[in-house]
Design an enzyme around this catalytic site. Structure first.
Site, PDB file in Angstrom:
ATOM      1  N   ASP A   1       0.645  -1.467  -0.082  1.00 30.77           N
ATOM      2  CA  ASP A   1      -0.016   0.031  -0.102  1.00 30.77           C
ATOM      3  C   ASP A   1       0.844   1.219  -0.033  1.00 30.77           C
ATOM      4  O   ASP A   1       0.515   2.345  -0.829  1.00 30.77           O
ATOM      5  CB  ASP A   1      -0.882  -0.168   1.166  1.00 30.77           C
ATOM      6  CG  ASP A   1      -1.692  -1.208   1.498  1.00 30.77           C
ATOM      7  OD1 ASP A   1      -1.625  -2.200   0.645  1.00 30.77           O
ATOM      8  OD2 ASP A   1      -2.518  -1.311   2.292  1.00 30.77           O
TER       9      ASP A   1
ATOM     10  N   GLU B   1       2.900  -9.296  11.624  1.00 31.46           N
ATOM     11  CA  GLU B   1       2.630  -8.910  10.476  1.00 31.46           C
ATOM     12  C   GLU B   1       3.935  -8.719   9.530  1.00 31.46           C
ATOM     13  O   GLU B   1       4.125  -8.956   8.532  1.00 31.46           O
ATOM     14  CB  GLU B   1       1.593  -7.794  10.411  1.00 31.46           C
ATOM     15  CG  GLU B   1       1.069  -7.500   9.166  1.00 31.46           C
ATOM     16  CD  GLU B   1       0.231  -6.335   9.246  1.00 31.46           C
ATOM     17  OE1 GLU B   1       0.094  -5.584  10.023  1.00 31.46           O
ATOM     18  OE2 GLU B   1      -0.426  -5.992   8.058  1.00 31.46           O
TER      19      GLU B   1
HETATM   20  C1  DGY Z   1      -5.508  -2.129   4.851  1.00 32.09           C
HETATM   21  O1  DGY Z   1      -6.464  -2.169   5.355  1.00 32.09           O
HETATM   22  O2  DGY Z   1      -4.413  -1.796   5.242  1.00 32.09           O
HETATM   23  C2  DGY Z   1      -5.387  -3.020   3.641  1.00 32.09           C
HETATM   24  O3  DGY Z   1      -4.082  -3.133   3.412  1.00 32.09           O
HETATM   25  C3  DGY Z   1      -5.951  -2.569   2.305  1.00 32.09           C
HETATM   26  O4  DGY Z   1      -6.585  -3.701   2.000  1.00 32.09           O
END
Ligand code: DGY
Length: 442
Positions: A179, A412
């Protein structure tokens, strides 16, 4: 630098395996696995593919259900959405939730609510692994999965291809799965960051992870604006490719598509369908990746901004993952290996593969995709290294996957220098890929 898996006592690795299985049991919702109960309480597309890869070694029928459940959320145009919302979960538990995306307003929507964007197409590769795990039930699963995967790839070809080379464009940073990668800074910063959107919308992610570990409010405001624009144009890909504010060709997205075409050829053969078209597609995409995105000067594949035609200069892990492709020419494989070993990524001298160039002043070792090592990308690079003749480096990365989770838990993502864990805990793909590594090396 890490303890080799072979040197760890069986009592330790058995304990790690047990913990990983417990996480996948806890995160199972009856038909699919949530990435984590707090931060990501629905089904995510590429997460499910990595989860299925690990599940198939421990509970292969559950792995098949995981993928079939995701395919149940496929739109009639073939897109597999990045989130399939669970109707049993409070719609406000995650933002942006089902009332934001409004998939039910779109012709051809599936029976459950979903988002309208996609994620990297690694699903056919996971499906082949699941077929192998299922033994004699594999063929029936392959017959069900194959048409869904063909439709997924057709969607990319028909609705997302750009330029004469026909690589797929992504129209939102979330579609890359990485992202807030620094590679998106230039195109994303051209999108206005309207913080007044937070008068209407509340970020839920910050209730589960620290602000220093997640994207900034400015970036989040841009993500919301891009998603709203696509939604308000009915998720129309002609509009978004021509006029959407963010349109980028990403190396990993396209490499995983090419890799998945090879897997589709394998699936086709098993069910008696013609594999030749998939092989031709894999070859076409591999060539296009090298022609369009390889940078000999940078020693990595670089993303391309479709709006400006310019390559984006950031060296990220996305530019190294095309190593998974078996037909990558030697004059590309050698330099990718050299970049991995260089001070920019220091593979073998840090934990895993950092998501971003360690020498770049913007490297942030704790913030989501701006520096930490992730287990899925580390695992993908290990696959690429092994198939191109670097088994020791590949095994070292798998040792890192075990070392990181042994030291810091099933987090994560991880600080590449210290191995400390960040983001959410009890994260499903970390558990699944740990299972995959532990059981594939037994
Ligand atoms: C989040 O919510 O961080 C996800 O990566 C978007 O799908």
């Amino acid at each position: 630098m890490t303890t080799r898996l072979a040197d760890r006592p069986a009592t330790e690795t058995d304990g790690l395996l047990r913990d990983a299985v417990h996480v996948l049991i806890d995160n199972w919702h009856g038909h699919s696995t949530v990435p984590s109960r707090g931060l990501y309480p629905h089904q995510w597309s590429w997460d499910s593919a990595f989860i299925a890869l690990g599940l198939r070694r421990w509970a292969p029928k559950r792995a098949a259900t995981e993928l079939l459940s995701l395919f149940g959320a496929q739109w009639s145009d073939g897109r597999i959405p990045h989130i399939a919302f669970n109707p049993a979960v409070d719609p406000d538990a995650y933002f942006p939730g089902p009332t934001f995306w409004r998939s039910a307003d779109v012709v051809g929507h599936p029976p459950i609510d979903t988002s309208g964007i996609i994620q990297p197409p690694v699903h056919a590769t996971a499906a082949v692994a699941v077929v192998d795990g299922l033994g004699e039930d594999g063929l029936a699963f392959a017959r069900r999965a194959y048409p869904c995967l063909v439709a997924q790839h057709d969607y990319l070809r028909r609705r997302r291809s750009v330029g004469p080379a026909g690589l797929a464009a992504v129209v939102h940073p979330w579609e890359t799965g990485m992202d807030n990668s620094p590679a998106w800074d230039t195109p994303l910063h051209a999108v206005p960051a309207d913080l007044s959107l937070f008068d209407t919308y509340t970020r839920r992610d910050l209730e589960h992870a620290g602000t220093g570990e997640r994207p900034t409010d400015e970036d989040y405001a841009r993500y919301i604006r891009l998603a709203l624009a696509y939604r308000d144009h009915g998720y129309d890909d002609d509009w978004v490719r021509a006029e959407g504010a963010f349109c980028v060709v990403d190396p990993t997205f396209n490499a995983l598509w090419a890799w998945a075409e090879i897997s589709l050829a394998d699936l086709a053969e098993r069910i008696g369908a013609d594999p030749s078209g998939h092989r031709a597609e894999a070859a076409r995409l591999t060539r296009a990746l090298v022609d369009q995105l390889w940078s000999a000067e940078a020693g990595v594949f670089l993303a391309r901004d479709v709006r400006t035609g310019h390559r984006l200069s950031e060296r990220t892990v996305s530019g190294l993952i095309p190593l998974v492709l078996p037909d990558l020419p030697a004059e590309v494989v050698g330099p990718v290996h050299d970049t991995l070993s260089s001070d920019r990524f220091r593979v073998g001298r840090v934990y895993g593969v950092p998501s971003f160039d360690l020498t770049d002043p913007r490297h942030d070792p704790q913030r989501y995709w701006r520096g930490p090592s992730w287990l899925n990308t580390t695992w993908l690079v290990a696959q690429g290294l092994r198939q191109h003749g670097y088994p020791d480096l590949a095994a070292g990365l798998e040792d890192d996957i075990v070392a990181l989770t042994a030291q810091s838990g099933l987090r994560e993502y991880f600080h590449p220098l210290t191995g400390t864990g960040h983001g959410t805990d009890r994260f499903s793909w970390s558990a699944a890929l740990l299972i995959e590594v532990l059981l594939s090396r037994r």
